[in-house]
Design a protein around this motif. Sequence first.
Motif, PDB file in Angstrom:
ATOM      1  N   LEU A 104      38.304 -61.879 -82.580  1.00 31.50           N
ATOM      2  CA  LEU A 104      37.853 -60.852 -81.441  1.00 31.50           C
ATOM      3  C   LEU A 104      37.131 -60.200 -82.903  1.00 31.50           C
ATOM      4  CD1 LEU A 104      36.848 -60.284 -79.008  1.00 31.50           C
ATOM      5  CD2 LEU A 104      39.426 -59.355 -79.122  1.00 31.50           C
ATOM      6  N   VAL A 105      35.775 -59.306 -82.709  1.00 25.92           N
ATOM      7  CA  VAL A 105      35.352 -58.189 -83.929  1.00 25.92           C
ATOM      8  C   VAL A 105      35.259 -57.120 -83.142  1.00 25.92           C
ATOM      9  CG1 VAL A 105      33.128 -57.917 -85.600  1.00 25.92           C
ATOM     10  CG2 VAL A 105      34.032 -60.204 -85.407  1.00 25.92           C
ATOM     11  N   ALA A 106      35.766 -56.156 -83.550  1.00 26.23           N
ATOM     12  CA  ALA A 106      35.861 -54.664 -83.244  1.00 26.23           C
ATOM     13  C   ALA A 106      35.033 -53.875 -84.297  1.00 26.23           C
ATOM     14  CB  ALA A 106      36.922 -54.336 -82.475  1.00 26.23           C
ATOM     15  N   ARG A 107      33.891 -52.973 -83.750  1.00 25.97           N
ATOM     16  CA  ARG A 107      33.487 -52.036 -84.897  1.00 25.97           C
ATOM     17  C   ARG A 107      34.085 -50.658 -84.653  1.00 25.97           C
ATOM     18  NH1 ARG A 107      26.967 -50.960 -85.422  1.00 25.97           N
ATOM     19  NH2 ARG A 107      26.997 -49.938 -87.092  1.00 25.97           N
ATOM     20  N   PHE A 108      34.600 -50.571 -85.871  1.00 32.85           N
ATOM     21  CA  PHE A 108      35.422 -49.510 -86.057  1.00 32.85           C
ATOM     22  C   PHE A 108      34.477 -47.875 -85.379  1.00 32.85           C
ATOM     23  CE2 PHE A 108      35.798 -45.487 -88.499  1.00 32.85           C
ATOM     24  CZ  PHE A 108      36.986 -45.097 -88.757  1.00 32.85           C
ATOM     25  N   GLY A 109      35.046 -46.887 -84.881  1.00 29.93           N
ATOM     26  CA  GLY A 109      34.942 -45.721 -83.840  1.00 29.93           C
ATOM     27  C   GLY A 109      33.813 -45.846 -83.061  1.00 29.93           C
ATOM     28  N   ARG A 110      33.305 -47.179 -82.837  1.00 30.10           N
ATOM     29  CA  ARG A 110      32.310 -47.320 -80.689  1.00 30.10           C
ATOM     30  C   ARG A 110      33.291 -48.356 -80.082  1.00 30.10           C
ATOM     31  NH1 ARG A 110      25.900 -49.242 -81.889  1.00 30.10           N
ATOM     32  NH2 ARG A 110      25.906 -49.825 -80.023  1.00 30.10           N
ATOM     33  N   THR A 111      34.020 -49.486 -80.719  1.00 24.11           N
ATOM     34  CA  THR A 111      34.615 -50.082 -79.553  1.00 24.11           C
ATOM     35  C   THR A 111      36.044 -49.513 -78.985  1.00 24.11           C
ATOM     36  OG1 THR A 111      34.291 -52.272 -80.438  1.00 24.11           O
ATOM     37  CG2 THR A 111      35.852 -52.043 -78.943  1.00 24.11           C
ATOM     38  N   SER A 112      36.407 -49.345 -77.698  1.00 22.30           N
ATOM     39  CA  SER A 112      36.741 -48.686 -76.768  1.00 22.30           C
ATOM     40  C   SER A 112      38.047 -49.412 -76.660  1.00 22.30           C
ATOM     41  CB  SER A 112      36.927 -47.887 -75.805  1.00 22.30           C
ATOM     42  OG  SER A 112      36.036 -49.225 -74.647  1.00 22.30           O
ATOM     43  N   GLU A 113      39.116 -48.453 -76.570  1.00 16.84           N
ATOM     44  CA  GLU A 113      40.163 -49.353 -76.127  1.00 16.84           C
ATOM     45  C   GLU A 113      39.968 -50.384 -74.958  1.00 16.84           C
ATOM     46  OE1 GLU A 113      43.503 -46.922 -76.026  1.00 16.84           O
ATOM     47  OE2 GLU A 113      43.213 -45.838 -78.509  1.00 16.84           O
ATOM     48  N   GLN A 114      39.739 -50.252 -74.027  1.00 16.51           N
ATOM     49  CA  GLN A 114      39.919 -50.478 -72.704  1.00 16.51           C
ATOM     50  C   GLN A 114      38.238 -51.349 -72.976  1.00 16.51           C
ATOM     51  OE1 GLN A 114      37.961 -48.377 -69.431  1.00 16.51           O
ATOM     52  NE2 GLN A 114      38.267 -49.843 -68.337  1.00 16.51           N
ATOM     53  N   GLU A 115      37.324 -51.319 -73.591  1.00 17.32           N
ATOM     54  CA  GLU A 115      36.765 -52.856 -73.733  1.00 17.32           C
ATOM     55  C   GLU A 115      36.987 -53.728 -74.798  1.00 17.32           C
ATOM     56  OE1 GLU A 115      32.590 -49.944 -74.361  1.00 17.32           O
ATOM     57  OE2 GLU A 115      33.676 -50.386 -75.931  1.00 17.32           O
ATOM     58  N   LEU A 116      37.937 -53.358 -75.472  1.00 15.13           N
ATOM     59  CA  LEU A 116      38.752 -54.971 -76.500  1.00 15.13           C
ATOM     60  C   LEU A 116      39.647 -55.232 -75.391  1.00 15.13           C
ATOM     61  CD1 LEU A 116      38.953 -55.662 -79.591  1.00 15.13           C
ATOM     62  CD2 LEU A 116      40.905 -53.492 -79.782  1.00 15.13           C
ATOM     63  N   ALA A 117      40.829 -53.903 -74.940  1.00 16.52           N
ATOM     64  CA  ALA A 117      41.702 -55.128 -74.048  1.00 16.52           C
ATOM     65  C   ALA A 117      41.116 -55.534 -72.757  1.00 16.52           C
ATOM     66  CB  ALA A 117      42.804 -53.610 -72.952  1.00 16.52           C
ATOM     67  N   SER A 118      39.929 -55.099 -72.267  1.00 11.82           N
ATOM     68  CA  SER A 118      38.884 -56.336 -71.135  1.00 11.82           C
ATOM     69  C   SER A 118      39.002 -57.727 -72.110  1.00 11.82           C
ATOM     70  CB  SER A 118      37.897 -55.783 -70.693  1.00 11.82           C
ATOM     71  OG  SER A 118      38.094 -54.841 -69.977  1.00 11.82           O
TER      72      SER A 118
END
Length: 728
Positions: free
Chosen positions: A668-682
Motif C-alpha cells: 500500500l503506497v501513501a504519499r507524504f503530506g497528502r494521504t490522510s490517516e482516514q484514507e489510509l486506514a479505509s
Amino acid sequence: MHVVGLRETISLVRRRKYFIAIFVAASLAILAIALASTSNRYTATAGLVLERKEAPMLEAVTELQSEERDRSAVETQMDIISSRVLAGRVVDALNLVDHPWFNTYLPVDPESLGLLQVIRQKLSQAAAAIGLDLWNEPKKLPPVSVQRDQAITNFLAKLSVTRSGESFAVFVHVSTPDPELSAALANTVAKVYVTWLQDIKRQAMSDAVTFLRDRAGQIAARIADNERKIADFSRLNDLASEARDDVLRQQIDGTNQQLTTARGELAAIQARREQARLLLDRADEVEGATLTSPLLTTLRGDLARIIRERAQYASNLGANHPQVLKADAELTSLSKMIDGEIHRILEDLAGEERIAADRVRQLETQIGDLKGQLRDRGLAEIRLRELERDLLADQKLHDLIVARLGGLDPYAEITRPSAQVVSVAAVPTQPAFPQKSRIMLGGLIGAALLAVILAVGLEAVDTRIRSAQRIAQVVQLPNLASIPRLKQPWFRREHRDPLTHLAEAKRSSYTEALRSLYLASAIRLPMARPALLFTSPLDSEGTAEVAAGFAWAAANDRVRTVLVDLDPRSGLSDGSADANWPGLASVLTGQCTLADSLRPLSGIPGLDVLHGGFDHDRTPIDFLSSQNMRWLVEELRASHEMIVICCAPVLILEDADGLAPFVDGVLLVARFGRTSEQELASAANRLRINHAPLIGAALSDVDPHGQPDQQALSAANYPRRAKAYLGR
C-alpha cells in the motif's frame, strides 16, 4: 507530554513554508496599502507647570484644603485640559468650525485625501451619478451648534495630555497632518487653559468677597440674637449664681440622713412586730422572748412563780390536789393575760410601723423633688453653655471672616493663574505617525509569528501522513521504505515517464530508497517468482513511480522482472518510445501474443513492461476474469522471476480487491503530506476485508526536512552527505 523542540519547529516551518510565506506576504501587502492610505501626522507638544502651592487668595474659597497638590489634583487638571468645555474655547479661538479636518460636514480638499478616502470619494461620485447615496451624506449643512460639536469631537481625538512621573509638569500633544497647525493648536490649548484658570480664579475671588461680606452681616446679627437669648435664659432659670446649687445639695444630704434613720426605725418596728406574732403562734417560747413591757414582765414573773409552786404541789400532794388545780387555773389566767398584752403590743407596733413608713415615703418624695430641681438646673446650665459656645463660635467666625475680607479686598482685581506655560510648541519637522520602517518591521515580525502560530494550529488538525511511525500506528503495517521527493529545477518542471527517468538515473538517495524497498519486500516474499501488487488509497499517490522504482531495483539485482501496468491513469506509458506498442488489451482480444506485448527497456536490462492498453472509460477488471488473471500470472511467472503489478486506487475502483487473490503480496503506497490517516486506514481495511496479502506500506514523495520525527533514518535524511559521498 510531548515537548516541541527547535528541530521540530524548524521542520514545521519547512512543511508549511508556502503557507507562511503567502500569509506574511499578504499581511505585508495589506499593511503597505494601509500605510499608503494613511496620511502623515505631525505631533506638537506644549509644556505647562502647575503651581505646587495655591496662592493665599484662594485659601478663602478652598477652606481646609491641603497646600500640597496630590496626584488626583494633577490628574483632575489633565482631565480639565482634555474636556469639551476647554476644547470648545480652542475651537472658537481658532475658528476650527470652518476647517474641513475638524468639521467633517464641510467638503474636503481633494489634495489632502488619502488613498482610502479617494476610493470612497470616487465610489460616492459613481453612485451619485446613478442616483444612489452609499454613505447617507447630508444634502445640506446642519446647524452651527452641531458643526461646532463635531469640530470639538474631532479636535479631542487629536489631543492628548500626559505628565512625567509624579512631577507637576503637564504636556499637551496635538497631532494633525499639518505641522504648523499642530503647533498652533498645542500653543492655543496651553494659552486658553492658563487664561481660563485666571478667569476662574478672578470670578471665584469676586464671589468669595461677596459671599464673605454677606456672611459677616448674617453672623453679626446672629451674635446679637444669641447674646439676648443667653441673658433671657439666665434670668428665667435663675442661673446668675452657683450658691443655689450648694443649698440644694446640702438639703439633699440632710434629707438622705433622715431617710436612713427613718428606714432603720421602720426595720426595728417590723422586727419587733414579727417577733410578737411568732410569740402568739408558739406560746411555749414565751420565756425566752425579748419582747418586753412592764405588764408583760410582771405577768411573766407571776407565771414563773406559779409554775414552780404547781410543781411543788404536784410532787408533794399529787396531781389532783386542790392546790394543784388552783395553780393550773392561775396559769391559764396568766397565759390569757400575757396573750392579751402581746396583742396590745402588736397593735402598738402596727401603728408605729405605719407612722415610720409614712415618714420614709415623705423623705423619699422630698429627696426626689430636690434631685429634680438639681437636674433641671443642670440641664439649664448645659443649654446655657451651648448658647455660650454658639456665641463664641459665631464671634470667632465673624473675626475670621473680617480678617479674610481684609486680606482679600486689596487683591480683588489682581489674580495669578495656578499654571504657566514653560514650553512653547515648536513646528515638528518629522512625522510622529506612521513610522513606516518600524511598522513594516513590526508587521513582518508579527505576521511571521502569527503565521507560525496558525501553522501550528493547522498542524494540530492536519491528519495527513508524514512519518513511517504514523503509518504503523494507523494501519498496523510496517513502512518498508520512505521514497524521497525528486527535485526538479523551477524552470524545467515538465512531466517525465518514471521508467525513462529511472533509465537515466544515477545512484542517489532516491535510488537507494528504491533498493531498500525492494530488499525489504523480497524478504517478505520468500516464494519463487512472486507477484507483488502496488496500490494506493486515492490517485496521485505515487503508486506508478514506486512500482516502477521497485521493478528497476529488482532488474538491477539481476532478477528478470516484468512491470504490469493495470492503472489506465498511471502515466507509465507517457513519453514512451512507441506509444502504440500493443498492450494487455490486445492480448486478451487476440490481436497479439503475450510475448509480443512485452516491451523491453533498452536503458534497464532485465525489465519488461506490459501496458494495459485499455480505454480510459474501462478498467482492467472489465477484461480480466479470474481465469484470465490466473492465466496471465502463470504465463508471466514462466518467463520472469518477479512480477510487479501497478493497480488503480482502492477507494476509487475495486480492481485491487479483485486482483488480490492472484498475487503473493500487496504493498500500500501513501504519499507524504497528502494521504490522510482516514484514507489510509479505509484502504487497508478494504483490502483486509478481501483477504489481500498485505506485506507493508511505502511512503512516497517524502520531504526529509518536513518529517516531524527522524526515527527511521536513511540516506534521504542526509541529502548533503549522501550527495558528497556519491560524488554528485
